[in-house]
Every structure is written in structure tokens, then in C-alpha cells.
Design an enzyme around this catalytic site. Structure first.
Site, PDB file in Angstrom:
ATOM      1  N   GLU A 176     -43.248 167.101 112.019  1.00  0.00           N
ATOM      2  CA  GLU A 176     -43.906 165.951 112.655  1.00  0.00           C
ATOM      3  C   GLU A 176     -45.243 166.403 113.213  1.00  0.00           C
ATOM      4  O   GLU A 176     -45.325 167.466 113.849  1.00  0.00           O
ATOM      5  CB  GLU A 176     -43.089 165.384 113.828  1.00  0.00           C
ATOM      6  CG  GLU A 176     -41.860 164.623 113.425  1.00  0.00           C
ATOM      7  CD  GLU A 176     -41.174 163.954 114.613  1.00  0.00           C
ATOM      8  OE1 GLU A 176     -41.876 163.556 115.565  1.00  0.00           O
ATOM      9  OE2 GLU A 176     -39.943 163.839 114.582  1.00  0.00           O
ATOM     10  N   GLU A 192     -35.509 167.205 117.685  1.00  0.00           N
ATOM     11  CA  GLU A 192     -36.038 167.563 119.015  1.00  0.00           C
ATOM     12  C   GLU A 192     -34.900 167.792 120.018  1.00  0.00           C
ATOM     13  O   GLU A 192     -34.802 167.110 121.041  1.00  0.00           O
ATOM     14  CB  GLU A 192     -37.004 166.480 119.513  1.00  0.00           C
ATOM     15  CG  GLU A 192     -38.247 166.372 118.643  1.00  0.00           C
ATOM     16  CD  GLU A 192     -39.341 165.474 119.220  1.00  0.00           C
ATOM     17  OE1 GLU A 192     -39.020 164.589 120.022  1.00  0.00           O
ATOM     18  OE2 GLU A 192     -40.512 165.660 118.846  1.00  0.00           O
TER      19      GLU A 192
HETATM   20  C1  BG6 Z   1     -41.130 162.614 118.347  1.00  0.00           C
HETATM   21  C2  BG6 Z   1     -39.953 161.934 117.744  1.00  0.00           C
HETATM   22  O1  BG6 Z   1     -40.837 162.815 119.676  1.00  0.00           O
HETATM   23  O2  BG6 Z   1     -42.352 161.963 118.397  1.00  0.00           O
HETATM   24  C3  BG6 Z   1     -40.253 160.683 116.959  1.00  0.00           C
HETATM   25  O3  BG6 Z   1     -39.136 162.804 117.009  1.00  0.00           O
HETATM   26  C4  BG6 Z   1     -41.386 159.943 117.627  1.00  0.00           C
HETATM   27  O4  BG6 Z   1     -39.081 159.930 116.862  1.00  0.00           O
HETATM   28  C5  BG6 Z   1     -42.607 160.826 117.614  1.00  0.00           C
HETATM   29  O5  BG6 Z   1     -41.640 158.700 117.088  1.00  0.00           O
HETATM   30  C6  BG6 Z   1     -43.872 160.164 118.162  1.00  0.00           C
HETATM   31  O6  BG6 Z   1     -43.633 159.618 119.404  1.00  0.00           O
HETATM   32  P1  BG6 Z   1     -43.957 158.104 119.723  1.00  0.00           P
HETATM   33  O7  BG6 Z   1     -43.446 157.897 121.069  1.00  0.00           O
HETATM   34  O8  BG6 Z   1     -45.415 157.972 119.615  1.00  0.00           O
HETATM   35  O9  BG6 Z   1     -43.231 157.297 118.691  1.00  0.00           O
END
Ligand code: BG6
Length: 482
Positions: free
Chosen positions: A374, A180
């Protein structure tokens, strides 16, 4: 194309600092996330307000133990294999390899750990997809150089990248440079190890750091192509199309501009040059970064092979101050609520169609293969005493997103794979909580660090197994089709 390609990489994604724990074991150095507690203070630090460079003994830091993956990776990988994973996205902790970022020789124990992890994955034919830096800067480099604001980090990162590429050249074919990368404009401490002094021009420092990461990323792509000619090296952005709140051209233009905050990075990484709109903005706002002779050539010559991206939700934007006042606090993209969408318990808009829109947008713009690295729903689970979790809400979220992903493929988008976020419960990046769970596998660990760390399969485990087994054809759950 009828649906998912035969070699589609189904799997999950984790990051070193959110799962491994063992934060000082086998010579590891402190990384930026190791100084992030839970709660309000976490967010302030992520914005660049750090007071000291050593952990406070009376504060709880969730990354220090994570979910103990450093010691449990064999049993965790066996569970991923049981679901039929074809790929696992994970990151290497820079500080396991170079504890302060500046050693002349890498830390053998750190290198050996990832050797074992990759060997374990290969045992089950699971392809490792490796992020070189996932919210991860050695604290020693933050203290000494101020993180990525200093050009020195380009050279140090290049050494780190070459070290891991050389070591794992026979074990890893899919690489990604910075997780990111656009996040450094929103959360500069975790994105780039930036800590600000009073009165500093934060935006200028952020764009300088961005330039350094972009050059470092291009040099890592170069090294990857030289060291592992058959590998693919990608970039990674926090994606999510921005919708105008109304058809007012001012709102529409605002949405275009907001999307460009994201596209800027990928325009450089995938097309090889600063785009005109960015040059104009940087010049007019006095933010143009210092460049060294040759930087533009490096950026042009070493573009990425594919685009990895995370997608959790779309964004909405408005130029009306009254609408803007509703933007949720802690929402890093400043998105206003979209009245057509429901939100997660953490206020993230749920928009499966937005995944199709985003994938199409990115593919049309860059014409390079995409990889959804993701996606998922952070939710509170209610386990029974023997850890049974009926997570129908998670299945519903994922079903809807996988369905739209298939539509995107049918639209002509070239997609390498889908690694949903947190296939095993892990520490939340934004809040530091364990309560915000994404997994198919439950981990008995609570926000305060209590719990046995026992693993248990949730209902979604069997669902995802079936999705992978049928290569995305059967998304039904309990006989109920969507
Ligand atoms: C992304 C990141 O922003 O979202 C992860 O690359 C992160 O590291 C994921 O865990 C989900 O966000 P969160 O804040 O729910 O863990």
C-alpha cells in the site's frame, strides 16, 4: 542490481469491505466495518465504543454498497489489465465464507465469488495477492466473544484460513494474514473487533488480542505451507519510520520506543518470539497476555516468508509537551508535525525519502523479502462534467515514491512488488468518505452515496501504465522527467 527485477509485481491493492458492497448478498454476514458510518462517530467506534450490533436504518454506511465491485469486478479487472497490472492485492471477506464465523460448512456462494475473481485475474496473468483479514471480523463473533480478546477466535480463524487455502490452492500463491496487524493498538475495533466496557484495562485487552492474532497468524502460515508448498505467506504492517523531533536523547529514545510498537508484531511474526523489550514492557505494565502451553513453539516454528507493509508517511515524535500539543487530532500514531514536510489534504505528511528509510530499516532488521502492498495519495479530485481528472498531484506523489523505492532496491533491499493503494477510487477506511480518492480510475460516487458508479480513467492511468510497461524506468509525465 540495476533497478527493478524482471518479475517485479507492479499493481494495486484493495480490500473487500472498501470496494465490494453487496454487504448481505449471497449469504454474506455482517462484518465489523458494516457498522461504521461516516463522520465523528466512525472514529469513536473504531476506538472501541460501539453501542449495538445491528445497523441503524436511518444511518448511511458506506461499506454496504462500496463501489459495487461485487458486481463490476470484470470490468474493473479489465481496466487493471489495461494498465498492465502484474498483481492485484485484495482481501477475502471472512463473512462471505463463514457468515457468523462459526458455521460448520462454508458458504458456497461466497467461495464461488472469489473463484470467479481469481479466474478473471488469471485470464490477464494478474497474480492475486490475498489478505485473509483486512479490518474484518464477523460481527457475530464480536457480539458473542468480544472479538479477538477471546481465544476462541484463534480456532475459528484457523478453520477459515484452512478453508480458503484449500479452495484456492491452485489459484493463489501470495498470501498475507492480517492487514496492518499493529493497527489494533491504535484502532482496536477495526483491527480486532474490540469493544470496551467502562473501567476495562484497554491496553491489556489489546495485547491479549494481539497475542491471539499472532498465534492465529502463525497457524495460518503453517497451514499455508502444508496446503500450498510453493506459496509465500506474509505478514502486513502499517509502517513508517519514526523520526525524533530533535537530537535530544530523550526524543531519540522516544522514537525508538514508538517504532517498537510496530516492530513488536513483526519481531514475533518474522523472528518467531516475543522480543526482550516487549516482554519487559508487558511485565512492568501488567499487560502480559495469557498464553497456552505450546504457543511459543507455534510462534517460533511458523514465521512468515515475506513482509508486506503499507507506507503513506513517516512519523515524528517529541517529549516536549508543547510540541506534542500540535499532534493532529485523528492522527492514529500520535505523530507531531514535521516542519520539513508538506502534508496531504488529510494532514498526512508526504515523505518519499521516508519510504527508502523505512524499507532499509525493515530489510536490515528482518532480512526477508519485502512487499510494498500500500502507498498512495488520498486527495480531492475535481472531475469535469464528463469525468476528466487531471491528477498531476497524484502523479507527483507516486513518481517521487517509486523513485525512492528504486533507490531502496539499489541499496540492496529485496522487494517483491509494489501494489499502490486504491487503484480505483474506494471508500476511505479512516473517514468512510469517497471524497478521499487514491485511484487511477475515477468512480462517480459521492460521500452521501449518490452517483452513477461510472468508471473513468484519470490522467494518472496512462502514467502508471507507462511505469509498468517500462518496468519502472520511465517515470516521466508529459515529457517532463523528475
Ligand atoms: C491503510 C489500510 O491503513 O490505509 C487501508 O490498510 C486504508 O484499508 C488505507 O484504506 C488508506 O487509509 P484511508 O483512511 O485514507 O482509507
Amino acid at each position: 542490481m540495476k533497478g527493478f527485477p524482471e518479475d517485479f509485481l507492479w499493481g494495486g491493492a484493495v480490500a473487500a469491505n472498501q470496494v465490494e458492497g453487496a454487504y448481505l448478498e449471497d449469504g454474506k454476514g455482517l462484518t465489523t466495518v458494516d457498522l461504521l458510518p461516516q463522520g465523528e462517530r466512525r472514529f469513536e467506534i473504531m476506538l472501541g465504543d460501539l453501542k449495538g450490533f445491528t445497523p441503524d436504518p436511518d444511518t448511511f454506511y458506506p461499506s454496504h454498497e462500496g463501489i459495487d465491485f461485487y458486481h463490476t469486478y470484470k470490468e474493473d479487472i479489465a481496466l487493471f489489465a489495461e494498465m498492465g497490472f502484474k498483481a492485484l492485492r485484495l482481501s477475502i471477506a471472512w463473512t462471505r465464507i463463514f457468515p457468523t464465523g462459526e458455521e460448520s460448512e462454508p458458504n458456497e456462494a461466497g467461495l464461488a465469488f472469489y473463484d470467479s475473481v481469481f479466474d478473471e485475474l488469471r485470464k490477464y496473468n494478474i497474480e492475486p495477492v490475498v489478505t485473509m483479514a483486512h479490518f474484518d471480523v464477523p460481527v457475530a463473533l464480536v457480539e458473542k466473544y468480544g472479538g479477538w480478546r477471546d481465544r476462541k477466535l484463534v480456532e475459528l480463524f484457523e478453520t477459515y484460513a484452512k478453508t480458503i487455502l484449500t479452495r484456492y490452492k491452485d489459484k493463489v500463491r501470495y498470501w498475507m494474514t492480517f492487514n496492518e496487524i499493529n493497527m489494533l493498538l491504535h484502532l482496536p475495533y477495526i483491527g480486532a473487533g474490540l469493544v470496551f466496557k467502562e473501567g476495562e484495562n484497554k491496553k491489556k485487552i489489546q495485547y491479549q488480542a494481539a497475542h491471539h492474532q499472532l498465534v492465529a497468524s502463525a497457524l495460518a502460515v503453517k497451514a499455508c505451507h502444508e496446503i500450498i508448498p510453493n506459496a509465500m505467506c506474509g505478514c502486513m504492517l502499517a509502517a513508517g519510520a519514526t523520526y525524533p523531533y530533535t537530537p535530544d536523547p530523550e526524543d531519540v529514545w522516544d522514537a525508538v520506543q514508538k517504532d517498537r510498537d510496530t516492530f513488536f508484531f513483526i519481531d514475533v511474526q518474522a523472528r518467531g518470539a516475543y522480543p526482550g523489550y516487549a516482554k519487559r514492557m508487558l511485565r512492568e505494565q501488567g499487560l502480559f497476555p495469557d498464553m497456552e502451553p505450546g504457543d511459543e513453539d507455534i510462534l517460533e516454528a511458523h514465521t512468515v516468508d515475506y513482509l508486506g507493509f503499507s507506507y503513506y508517511s513517516s512519523r515524528a515524535t517529541s517529549t516536549d509537551p508543547e510540541v506534542n500539543a500540535q499532534a493532529a487530532q485523528g492522527n492514529v500514531f500520535g505523530s507531531v508535525p514535521n516542519p520539513y514536510l508538506k502534508s496531504s489534504e488529510w494532514g498526512w505528511a508526504i515523505d518519499p525519502k521516508g519510504l527508502r528509510i523505512t524499507a532499509n530499516q525493515l530489510y536490515e532488521r528482518y532480512q526477508k523479502p519485502l512487499f510494498i502492498v500500500e502507498n498512495g495519495l488520498g486527495a480531492v479530485d475535481q472531475p469535469t462534467d464528463d469525468f476528466v481528472v487531471e491528477d498531476d498531484y497524484r502523479i507527483a506523489y507516486l513518481q517521487a515514491h517509486v523513485k525512492e523505492m528504486k533507490e531502496a532496491i539499489l541499496d540492496g533491499v529485496e522487494l517483491l512488488g509494489y501494489t499502490s493503494w486504491g487503484p480505483i477510487d474506494l471508500v476511505s477506511a479512516s473517514t468512510g468518505e469517497m471524497k478521499k480518492r487514491y485511484g487511477y480510475i475515477y468512480v462517480d460516487r459521492n460521500n452521501d452515496g449518490s452517483g452513477s458508479l461510472k468508471r473513468a480513467k484519470k490522467k494518472s492511468f496512462a502514467w502508471y501504465k507507462q511505469v509498468i510497461e517500462t518496468n519502472g524506468e520511465d517515470l516521466s509525465e508529459g515529457g517532463q522527467s523528475i
